[in-house]
Design an enzyme around this catalytic site. Structure first.
Site, mmCIF file in Angstrom:
data_model
loop_
_atom_site.group_PDB
_atom_site.id
_atom_site.type_symbol
_atom_site.label_atom_id
_atom_site.label_comp_id
_atom_site.label_asym_id
_atom_site.label_seq_id
_atom_site.Cartn_x
_atom_site.Cartn_y
_atom_site.Cartn_z
ATOM 1 C CB ALA A 25 -0.537 -0.070 0.802
ATOM 2 C CB CYS A 26 2.285 3.393 -2.006
ATOM 3 S SG CYS A 26 1.002 2.279 -3.162
ATOM 4 N N GLY A 27 1.653 6.284 -0.968
ATOM 5 C CA GLY A 27 0.423 7.428 -1.605
ATOM 6 C C GLY A 27 1.437 7.493 -2.613
#
Length: 630
Positions: A25-27
């Site tokens: 998961a990430c931004g």
């Protein structure tokens, strides 16, 4: 733990562990000057984070910093655009490192590119955590001149050389622990990334703190800790993209791309097309696979925004107000490219243009702000501040060469008019209604229904708990989480083959999507027909049979069985076997089925109907799932 690793550095499948089950998961975000004004401030703002607990992988994609490279490389570099630079992760073992570097040098020579030299990238390993430090590669920069290659083919040729080197290294196992990875190799952009928190990106890479490091854009990414095994190669950005979310359709996307490879050809690439196979390197993350496919489309001729629109289409099929030419664009490309469905907040950059796109569900929101001094700041889930919001299925484009910021309608109006897609679809696509009506549809034998249900493995529980609610309410039955029924593989009772498989959906946060109640963003339409070379667009790709739902009536199935129109000729293959012969008989019958299918195709049949009708005392059905898969 074995030292065998996948292509991206994860441990190989062993015991109950499978690298395919790794989650992430990430931004993602970017800063860009719309007018193309380069500054160190853009790099500095992109390379600095705020929260030291924010990530276990971070990186930045910027434009080639020409003045900086001229100052530090010690090389006589050609003019801007006539040389490429790349950051490369290399094995720590000196012998393997030399072999990998030699493979890249040789591949460049094969494609008439000129190796200009190598540079050791300065790094500060003291900022790394224990796991990242244990897997830290040697990092070098390579500089490659255009040589005799035409300017317009430079990026494509770099891509071909990189793929040839990767293939040669993999085949010879010159990087046994998978330390070899080319972060980027381009005349327009370069990627600095690694397995560390985003707060120390510019400390690990002192290059990024140098004021001569200037760029008009910076694509940045950070990921929080959900991966079991930190891997340097899987940190974002990749060569073109950074992504917030996950690709739910990944297995199908990979399979479809692999199936296309036998048909690939390109006038500029010729026999070198073999170096591009496999297009998608398995063992990577969903974003790595997306990046592989996007780069393939970009380097073989499609503009960046065109390729993104192909791979992440908006919800077009249910929009009655959608312009004819734009609907034609989407329907045409749906016949040749399946959607890479999210949740996906995808940002892609080719060094000159940035495209940001949201998938049609919009489950990974993003906002952006355009300032009065021509800067744009974009970030996934930008808090509650009321900046402009990127809507589901929409995209924006920043072109730093032309100094333009284009909104969704401007981008797609241009795409829709690039060819007469609507006419291609209207003149070539056919539907079931256009096939001749069947002479005699089969008549169900209701008196045999109980016998048929038993032969195909139905139980009273299936009929009452699963099928009855579907028939009465028109929806899948809902069960509690307290179901203690053993999974099929651990059960001591006989189970139908279908019970060994489960529907795949998002790994992290969102539930399975209901295609009935969410039909505004979902479509069950399938296109059936001859696959063609995806690298050569043309109206013939639209010669497909459109089927608007996966369940066919007896009349529709008979239409397919009896079809005999240009491009669509049906035949039936019997999927029954002699039950008395036991498992060996099933295997023999499957082998016979393969031969019959091949013979039917050689005779010009393009629709093969696998039929398990005719079950009786002596003949059992081959499970349809097994027959189709085989």
């Amino acid at each position: 733990m074995t030292d065998q690793l996948t292509a991206y550095g994860l441990p190989a499948a062993q015991g109950l562990y499978d690298p395919a089950n790794e989650h992430d998961a990430c931004g993602v975000g970017f800063i860009a000057n719309i007018k193309g004004k380069k500054s160190h401030e853009t790099v500095a703002r992109g390379a600095t984070g705020a929260d030291p607990l924010d990530g276990d992988g971070a990186g930045i994609l910027i434009q080639i910093p020409d003045a900086f490279f001229r100052a530090v490389s010690g090389l006589d570099l050609p003019m801007v655009g006539d040389y490429a630079a790349g950051n490369i992760f290399l094995p720590r073992d000196p012998k393997n490192r030399e072999l990998c570097m030699g493979a890249l040098e040789s591949a460049c020579a094969d494609h008439d590119l000129k190796l200009l030299g190598w540079r050791d990238v300065p790094v500060d390993s003291s900022v790394l955590g224990k796991a990242a430090k244990a897997n830290e590669p040697v990092i070098k920069q390579v500089f490659i001149g255009r040589g005799t290659v035409a300017a317009k083919r430079f990026e494509q040729t770099l891509y071909l050389a990189r793929k040839r080197a990767e293939k040669r290294i993999s085949e010879n196992n010159w990087s046994p622990l998978r330390y070899f990875y080319i972060c980027s190799l381009s005349a327009k952009s370069i990627v600095y990334k690694g397995m560390f928190i985003n707060d120390v990106l510019d400390r690990y890479y002192p290059d990024l703190a140098d004021t001569r490091m200037v760029s008009a854009l910076a694509l940045v990414h950070s990921r929080y800790s959900t991966n079991t095994f930190p891997t340097w190669a899987l940190a974002h950005p990749f060569r073109l993209v950074a992504h917030n979310g996950e690709i739910n359709t990944l297995r199908g996307n990979i399979n479809r791309m692999r199936a296309r490879e036998a048909l690939l050809s390109h006038p500029d690439i010729g026999d070198n097309i073999e170096d591009l196979k496999p297009v998608i390197i398995e063992g990577g993350s969903d974003t790595a696979c997306f990046d592989n496919a996007l780069e393939f489309l970009l380097r073989t001729g499609r503009p960046l925004h065109h390729a993104i629109a192909m791979m992440i289409p908006e919800a077009w099929s249910t929009k009655a107000h959608l312009a004819r030419d734009l609907k034609g664009f989407y329907e045409y490309h749906a016949t040749m490219m399946e959607p890479w469905d999210g949740p996906a907040n995808m940002v892609a950059c080719d060094g000159e243009r940035i495209v940001a796109a949201l998938d049609r569900n919009g489950l990974r929101p993003a906002r952006y702000l355009v300032t009065t001094d021509d800067e744009i700041l974009y970030a996934s889930e930008m808090g509650t501040i009321d900046f402009a919001r990127l809507a589901p299925g929409k995209m924006i484009l920043i072109d730093t060469v032309k100094g333009k910021f284009l909104q969704d309608d401007e981008i797609k109006k241009d795409l829709a008019k690039s060819n007469d897609y609507a006419s291609w679809v209207e003149n070539h696509k056919i539907t079931l209604d256009q096939l001749p009506a069947p002479v005699q549809p089969p008549i169900p034998r209701h008196e045999k229904i109980r016998q048929q249900q038993q032969a195909f493995g139905y139980t009273m529980e299936d009929l009452k708990v699963i099928m009855a609610p579907m028939c009465i309410d028109g929806q899948e039955p809902v069960g509690s989480m307290g179901d203690d029924t053993p999974v099929a593989v651990l059960s001591n009772r006989p189970k139908p083959l279908y019970n060994y498989f489960k529907q795949l959906f998002a790994q992290v946060t969102n539930p399975p999507i209901d295609p009935i109640r969410e039909e505004v963003v979902m479509s069950l339409t399938q296109y059936v027909g001859e696959a063609r070379n995806i690298l050569q667009p043309g109206p013939e790709h639209a010669r497909m049979l459109e089927i608007d739902r996966p369940i066919l009536t007896n009349e529709q199935l008979e239409q397919l069985r009896q079809a005999d129109v240009p491009g669509f000729k049906g035949t039936t293959l019997e999927c029954l076997w002699h039950a008395a012969e036991g498992p060996a008989g099933l295997e023999i019958r499957l082998e016979e089925l393969f031969v019959e299918a091949e013979r039917a195709v050689d005779q010009g049949h393009t629709i093969l109907v696998l039929s398990d009708r005719g079950v009786n005392e002596g003949h059992a059905p081959i499970p349809a799932l097994l027959a189709v898969a085989a």
